[in-house]
Design a protein around this motif. Structure first.
Motif, PDB file in Angstrom:
ATOM      1  N   TRP A  24       0.838  -1.191   0.000  1.00 51.64           N
ATOM      2  CA  TRP A  24       0.000   0.000   0.000  1.00 51.64           C
ATOM      3  C   TRP A  24       0.872   1.239   0.000  1.00 51.64           C
ATOM      4  CZ3 TRP A  24      -2.903   1.444   5.088  1.00 51.64           C
ATOM      5  CH2 TRP A  24      -3.715   2.562   4.888  1.00 51.64           C
ATOM      6  N   GLY A  25       0.671   2.109  -0.988  1.00 54.59           N
ATOM      7  CA  GLY A  25       1.436   3.342  -1.067  1.00 54.59           C
ATOM      8  C   GLY A  25       1.075   4.129  -2.312  1.00 54.59           C
ATOM      9  N   TYR A  26       1.933   5.058  -2.688  1.00 53.45           N
ATOM     10  CA  TYR A  26       1.750   5.866  -3.894  1.00 53.45           C
ATOM     11  C   TYR A  26       2.606   5.244  -4.989  1.00 53.45           C
ATOM     12  CZ  TYR A  26       1.779   9.802  -7.085  1.00 53.45           C
ATOM     13  OH  TYR A  26       1.646  10.586  -8.193  1.00 53.45           O
ATOM     14  N   PHE A  27       1.970   4.658  -6.007  1.00 47.77           N
ATOM     15  CA  PHE A  27       2.695   3.891  -7.019  1.00 47.77           C
ATOM     16  C   PHE A  27       2.993   4.703  -8.268  1.00 47.77           C
ATOM     17  CE2 PHE A  27       1.063   0.623  -4.336  1.00 47.77           C
ATOM     18  CZ  PHE A  27       2.019  -0.364  -4.382  1.00 47.77           C
ATOM     19  N   ASN A  28       4.158   4.433  -8.831  1.00 46.43           N
ATOM     20  CA  ASN A  28       4.554   5.016 -10.106  1.00 46.43           C
ATOM     21  C   ASN A  28       4.999   3.875 -11.001  1.00 46.43           C
ATOM     22  OD1 ASN A  28       5.582   6.422 -12.280  1.00 46.43           O
ATOM     23  ND2 ASN A  28       6.835   7.792 -11.049  1.00 46.43           N
ATOM     24  N   TYR A  50      11.500   1.768 -14.506  1.00 49.06           N
ATOM     25  CA  TYR A  50      11.442   0.960 -13.297  1.00 49.06           C
ATOM     26  C   TYR A  50      10.133   0.174 -13.291  1.00 49.06           C
ATOM     27  CZ  TYR A  50      15.275   3.684 -11.238  1.00 49.06           C
ATOM     28  OH  TYR A  50      16.479   4.269 -10.987  1.00 49.06           O
ATOM     29  N   LEU A  51      10.132  -0.967 -12.649  1.00 48.09           N
ATOM     30  CA  LEU A  51       8.887  -1.692 -12.425  1.00 48.09           C
ATOM     31  C   LEU A  51       8.058  -0.875 -11.432  1.00 48.09           C
ATOM     32  CD1 LEU A  51      10.334  -5.299 -12.113  1.00 48.09           C
ATOM     33  CD2 LEU A  51       9.324  -4.214 -14.112  1.00 48.09           C
ATOM     34  N   PRO A  52       6.738  -0.978 -11.455  1.00 51.42           N
ATOM     35  CA  PRO A  52       5.922  -0.185 -10.528  1.00 51.42           C
ATOM     36  C   PRO A  52       6.363  -0.386  -9.076  1.00 51.42           C
ATOM     37  CG  PRO A  52       4.531  -1.216 -12.161  1.00 51.42           C
ATOM     38  CD  PRO A  52       5.915  -1.795 -12.344  1.00 51.42           C
ATOM     39  N   TYR A  53       6.521   0.734  -8.382  1.00 53.28           N
ATOM     40  CA  TYR A  53       6.934   0.695  -6.979  1.00 53.28           C
ATOM     41  C   TYR A  53       6.282   1.849  -6.237  1.00 53.28           C
ATOM     42  CZ  TYR A  53      10.194   4.488  -8.134  1.00 53.28           C
ATOM     43  OH  TYR A  53      10.734   5.679  -8.547  1.00 53.28           O
ATOM     44  N   SER A  85      13.796  -1.417  -5.101  1.00 52.24           N
ATOM     45  CA  SER A  85      14.028  -2.829  -4.779  1.00 52.24           C
ATOM     46  C   SER A  85      12.725  -3.521  -4.402  1.00 52.24           C
ATOM     47  CB  SER A  85      15.034  -2.967  -3.631  1.00 52.24           C
ATOM     48  OG  SER A  85      16.295  -2.490  -4.000  1.00 52.24           O
ATOM     49  N   MET A  86      11.918  -2.867  -3.568  1.00 54.42           N
ATOM     50  CA  MET A  86      10.640  -3.454  -3.150  1.00 54.42           C
ATOM     51  C   MET A  86       9.736  -3.697  -4.349  1.00 54.42           C
ATOM     52  SD  MET A  86       8.897  -4.643  -0.611  1.00 54.42           S
ATOM     53  CE  MET A  86       9.825  -4.003   0.772  1.00 54.42           C
ATOM     54  N   GLY A  87       9.706  -2.764  -5.297  1.00 55.56           N
ATOM     55  CA  GLY A  87       8.904  -2.942  -6.498  1.00 55.56           C
ATOM     56  C   GLY A  87       9.345  -4.151  -7.309  1.00 55.56           C
ATOM     57  N   VAL A  88      10.656  -4.325  -7.442  1.00 61.63           N
ATOM     58  CA  VAL A  88      11.192  -5.475  -8.180  1.00 61.63           C
ATOM     59  C   VAL A  88      10.888  -6.766  -7.432  1.00 61.63           C
ATOM     60  CG1 VAL A  88      13.303  -6.593  -8.999  1.00 61.63           C
ATOM     61  CG2 VAL A  88      12.992  -4.132  -9.321  1.00 61.63           C
ATOM     62  N   TRP A  89      11.109  -6.767  -6.133  1.00 60.51           N
ATOM     63  CA  TRP A  89      10.914  -7.986  -5.339  1.00 60.51           C
ATOM     64  C   TRP A  89       9.467  -8.460  -5.352  1.00 60.51           C
ATOM     65  CZ3 TRP A  89      13.836  -5.774  -0.505  1.00 60.51           C
ATOM     66  CH2 TRP A  89      15.204  -5.689  -0.800  1.00 60.51           C
ATOM     67  N   ARG A  98      -2.163  -4.472  -4.400  1.00 59.70           N
ATOM     68  CA  ARG A  98      -1.415  -3.207  -4.497  1.00 59.70           C
ATOM     69  C   ARG A  98      -2.412  -2.067  -4.438  1.00 59.70           C
ATOM     70  NH1 ARG A  98       1.024  -7.037  -7.368  1.00 59.70           N
ATOM     71  NH2 ARG A  98       3.247  -7.310  -7.103  1.00 59.70           N
ATOM     72  N   VAL A  99      -2.360  -1.305  -3.371  1.00 59.90           N
ATOM     73  CA  VAL A  99      -3.308  -0.217  -3.154  1.00 59.90           C
ATOM     74  C   VAL A  99      -2.599   1.109  -3.403  1.00 59.90           C
ATOM     75  CG1 VAL A  99      -4.843   0.905  -1.496  1.00 59.90           C
ATOM     76  CG2 VAL A  99      -4.572  -1.583  -1.461  1.00 59.90           C
TER      77      VAL A  99
END
Length: 117
Positions: A24-28, A50-53, A85-89, A98-99
């Motif tokens: 949960w967060g602000y995704f790009n 970047y992958l969405p994170y 890193s969190m987005g990739v993982w 994913r909120v």
């Protein structure tokens, strides 16, 4: 994690009856990879963006994601920014809710837009 209040915010509904984790967060999902400067990614090879994170004022992850990272830390790649890193993982994890929440966007808040929330 499957609550109706969160359901409208889910970015990918994969026909799952039960979600296996919360991110949960602000995704790009359109951020360009930094090729120079402080946040330069010398070893990035995945794609042009970047992958969405989740970025900005932080993010929330469920215990199931924490456990996944802890159990796989030896094989996960690290990037200059922990949010990247969190987005990739989490990109390949099925069943993650994913909120996207603009309240985590610190740039938006710094522009004085928080009164509209």
């Amino acid at each position: 994690m499957s609550a109706p209040q969160l359901s409208s915010f889910v970015s990918l509904k994969d026909g799952l009856n039960l979600y296996k984790g919360l991110y949960w967060g602000y995704f790009n999902g359109h951020a360009k990879v930094y090729l120079n400067g402080k946040w330069q990614e010398k070893d990035w090879f995945l794609c042009d963006n970047y992958l969405p994170y989740a970025l900005g004022g932080g993010y929330v992850i469920s215990r199931s994601i924490v456990d996944y990272i802890a159990n796989n830390i030896d094989i996960l790649s690290y990037y200059n920014a922990e949010d990247v890193s969190m987005g990739v993982w989490t990109a390949s994890l099925n069943g993650i809710n994913r909120v996207h929440d603009i309240r985590f966007d610190t740039e938006w808040i710094s522009r004085g837009c928080e009164e509209t929330i």
